[in-house]
Design a protein around this motif. Structure first.
Motif, PDB file in Angstrom:
ATOM      1  N   UNK A 117       0.755  -1.077  -0.074  1.00 52.75           N
ATOM      2  CA  UNK A 117       0.025  -0.027   0.212  1.00 52.75           C
ATOM      3  C   UNK A 117       0.955   1.218   0.014  1.00 52.75           C
ATOM      4  N   UNK A 118       2.207   1.187   0.601  1.00 54.13           N
ATOM      5  CA  UNK A 118       3.020   2.301   0.632  1.00 54.13           C
ATOM      6  C   UNK A 118       4.239   1.899   0.950  1.00 54.13           C
ATOM      7  N   UNK A 119       4.970   2.755   0.646  1.00 52.63           N
ATOM      8  CA  UNK A 119       6.703   2.565   0.801  1.00 52.63           C
ATOM      9  C   UNK A 119       7.041   1.636  -0.429  1.00 52.63           C
ATOM     10  N   UNK A 120       8.208   0.971  -0.420  1.00 52.47           N
ATOM     11  CA  UNK A 120       8.864   0.139  -1.430  1.00 52.47           C
ATOM     12  C   UNK A 120       8.746  -1.125  -1.229  1.00 52.47           C
ATOM     13  N   UNK A 121       8.663  -1.714  -0.161  1.00 50.69           N
ATOM     14  CA  UNK A 121       8.662  -3.038   0.237  1.00 50.69           C
ATOM     15  C   UNK A 121       7.723  -3.259   1.186  1.00 50.69           C
ATOM     16  N   UNK A 122       6.985  -4.507   1.076  1.00 51.46           N
ATOM     17  CA  UNK A 122       6.051  -4.996   2.227  1.00 51.46           C
ATOM     18  C   UNK A 122       6.464  -6.494   2.476  1.00 51.46           C
ATOM     19  N   UNK A 123       6.472  -7.024   3.598  1.00 52.39           N
ATOM     20  CA  UNK A 123       6.885  -8.575   4.058  1.00 52.39           C
ATOM     21  C   UNK A 123       5.626  -8.937   4.809  1.00 52.39           C
ATOM     22  N   UNK A 124       5.377 -10.111   4.356  1.00 54.80           N
ATOM     23  CA  UNK A 124       4.332 -11.026   5.394  1.00 54.80           C
ATOM     24  C   UNK A 124       4.766 -12.669   5.644  1.00 54.80           C
ATOM     25  N   UNK A 125       4.672 -12.673   6.964  1.00 53.75           N
ATOM     26  CA  UNK A 125       5.206 -14.157   7.206  1.00 53.75           C
ATOM     27  C   UNK A 125       3.783 -14.661   7.920  1.00 53.75           C
ATOM     28  N   UNK A 126       3.487 -15.864   7.118  1.00 55.08           N
ATOM     29  CA  UNK A 126       2.408 -16.398   7.462  1.00 55.08           C
ATOM     30  C   UNK A 126       2.693 -17.822   7.941  1.00 55.08           C
ATOM     31  N   UNK A 127       2.140 -17.711   9.354  1.00 57.54           N
ATOM     32  CA  UNK A 127       2.372 -19.309   9.924  1.00 57.54           C
ATOM     33  C   UNK A 127       1.380 -20.223   9.508  1.00 57.54           C
ATOM     34  N   UNK A 128       1.584 -21.504   9.138  1.00 58.71           N
ATOM     35  CA  UNK A 128       0.619 -22.364   8.740  1.00 58.71           C
ATOM     36  C   UNK A 128       0.064 -23.344   9.922  1.00 58.71           C
ATOM     37  N   UNK A 129      -0.943 -24.185   9.720  1.00 56.46           N
ATOM     38  CA  UNK A 129      -1.220 -25.202  10.758  1.00 56.46           C
ATOM     39  C   UNK A 129      -0.350 -26.139  10.864  1.00 56.46           C
ATOM     40  N   UNK A 130       0.523 -26.508   9.835  1.00 57.54           N
ATOM     41  CA  UNK A 130       1.423 -27.967   9.948  1.00 57.54           C
ATOM     42  C   UNK A 130       2.535 -27.431  10.406  1.00 57.54           C
ATOM     43  N   UNK A 131       2.734 -26.338  11.242  1.00 61.55           N
ATOM     44  CA  UNK A 131       4.123 -25.772  11.626  1.00 61.55           C
ATOM     45  C   UNK A 131       4.995 -25.054  10.757  1.00 61.55           C
ATOM     46  N   UNK A 132       4.884 -25.019   9.622  1.00 64.22           N
ATOM     47  CA  UNK A 132       5.439 -24.497   8.554  1.00 64.22           C
ATOM     48  C   UNK A 132       5.225 -22.965   8.399  1.00 64.22           C
ATOM     49  N   UNK A 133       5.710 -22.005   7.488  1.00 64.48           N
ATOM     50  CA  UNK A 133       5.156 -20.856   7.225  1.00 64.48           C
ATOM     51  C   UNK A 133       5.712 -20.430   5.840  1.00 64.48           C
ATOM     52  N   UNK A 134       5.410 -19.289   5.539  1.00 65.49           N
ATOM     53  CA  UNK A 134       5.405 -18.660   4.057  1.00 65.49           C
ATOM     54  C   UNK A 134       6.097 -17.185   4.328  1.00 65.49           C
TER      55      UNK A 134
END
Length: 459
Positions: free
Chosen positions: A129-146
């Protein structure tokens, strides 16, 4: 694919702004002439991890290392603003990067990565929405993440972001950064005086030359898909492209030729179709910059470290009926013929001069523009072979999968082949194409392009 395709929602647990760990003095960083050829588009990239540390600990590692990485890659913590000529400029003010900690009640093995418009877009790769970069860490039910990011393409090309991603992961593991970025715009300054060459009028177009929007033209949305190609099929395409005593063509040229032939099978009443290839100019410009800049400088001055856009997009146009009849080797020759002139130092020096002679009016790559109703369809291939998916290890192991994600919103298709995490010569291929072209990919190209599945990724 089992329960793949199951829809899922993502809930936000926390939002933060991550600033550079070290203070950055506010300053302006001009865009280079090659940056100015990019419209305001955002590019996504994401990495899927089967396992991680305890989730809060993983998020803490990502945040801390991001703050440290931004101290070196400080333009990513700034903002793009307009100068008094109406051109974009970077304000390096350390506003920070928007950071989202999210949760998805879904297991990694059930995320349908073959259809990223449903599973990845605005779910695992956030909207900037603003700035140059946005980062998202999504935790998953299996204990993994994206880990997903979106960045402003005017500030960086994929090559530059690859340098950043690698450095970020190295910092997370307390390793020295293998490639420090250079922001020296003097490496891309025009010649004095700039040299006018009308050759670039064939490849780029000032915005004032665009035809008026045609409201009566139906706009067909482009669709994203992710496939994989096995190493043996890539090698077979390469050998067919080099058939009958032809010079051995690169895998990318062979791949592009095969895609062009598939595209020509479209019975849509259009007589021609265009194929473009993104060319990275860094290696072409390295020699001229070593001659021009002092080698005793403490700043890295190799173009291999340069952070920004160093791209050109040559393209070819051909009759669909002729493409269908041609052997793959002849189509590969045609790809080589239109790409070859852009593989030189002079091409990029001339392009920098061409932009200078048109400033401050913005320009755009011609392959992205339909000049009239009967213009053929177009696709751009961008090599992602330098995509460092294997290096993006934050301390809990390498990603099980990673890909760029670029549903850019125009009418020109976009295709990026990248290395597979299997490290066996296979490719992962991101495609953003019209539905009619994807239909051909899945029929005419079904032996080569295979839908990405959890079993292929060993999820």
């Amino acid at each position: 694919m089992g329960s793949c395709g199951t829809t899922f929602s993502v809930s936000v647990k926390k939002r933060d702004i991550i600033a550079a760990a070290l203070p950055v003095q506010d300053h302006w960083l001009p865009m280079s002439n090659l940056d100015l050829l990019l419209p305001p588009l955002d590019v996504g990239v994401f990495f899927c991890y089967k396992n991680s540390l305890p989730l809060d600990e993983s998020v803490a590692v990502v945040k801390k290392s991001l703050a440290q990485a931004l101290a070196q890659f400080y333009p990513l913590a700034g903002e793009v603003v307009q100068n008094n000529l109406g051109e974009p400029e970077l304000l390096c003010n350390n506003r920070g990067v928007d950071f989202i900690h999210a949760h998805a009640d879904m297991e990694l093995k059930n995320i349908d990565l073959h259809h990223p418009d449903e599973s990845v877009e605005r779910k695992l790769v956030p909207l900037k929405k603003q700035g140059v970069l946005v980062v998202q860490v999504t935790e998953l039910r299996c204990g993994g993440l994206v880990i997903g990011c979106s960045f402003d393409h005017r500030v960086a090309d994929a090559y530059s972001i690859n340098i950043f991603l690698t450095a970020w992961a190295e910092i997370a593991q307390s390793k020295p950064i293998s490639s420090l970025p250079s922001f020296r715009r003097s490496m891309l300054i025009p010649r004095h005086p700039p040299i006018m060459n009308t050759f670039y009028d064939k490849l780029f177009l000032p915005l004032s030359s665009l035809p008026p929007p045609r409201s009566f033209s139906p706009i067909n949305p482009l669709i994203s898909r992710i496939y994989y190609m096995e190493a043996k099929d890539i090698s077979l395409l390469q050998s067919k492209s080099s058939f009958n005593g032809n010079p051995k063509r690169s895998k990318l040229v062979s791949f592009t030729a095969f895609l062009w032939k598939i595209m020509a099978e479209c019975e849509d009443g259009l007589n021609t179709c265009k194929m473009g290839v993104v060319v990275n100019g860094r290696e072409r410009l390295d020699k001229v910059n070593f001659d021009k800049l002092s080698l005793s400088s403490t700043m890295p001055c190799s173009m291999q470290n340069y952070f920004g856009n160093v791209l050109s997009i040559p393209y070819g146009e051909a009759s669909s009926s002729e493409l269908k009849e041609m052997p793959l080797s002849r189509v590969a020759d045609m790809v080589h013929e239109f790409v070859c002139p852009a593989m030189t130092e002079e091409h990029f020096l001339g392009l920098i001069d061409w932009v200078e002679l048109h400033r401050p009016e913005p320009a755009v790559a011609k392959i992205y523009v339909k000049m009239d109703e009967n213009d053929g369809e177009a696709i751009v291939v961008s090599s992602g072979q330098r995509f460092p998916v294997d290096s993006i290890d934050f301390g809990w192991g390498k990603p099980q999968f990673g890909s760029y994600h670029f549903p850019w919103g125009g009418q020109t298709g976009y295709v990026m082949p990248m290395p597979s995490t299997r490290k066996n010569g296979d490719w992962i291929v991101y495609m953003h194409l019209l539905e009619k072209h994807l239909d051909l990919v899945e029929t005419k190209g079904m032996n080569v392009f295979k839908p990405l599945t959890p079993s292929y990724l060993d999820l």
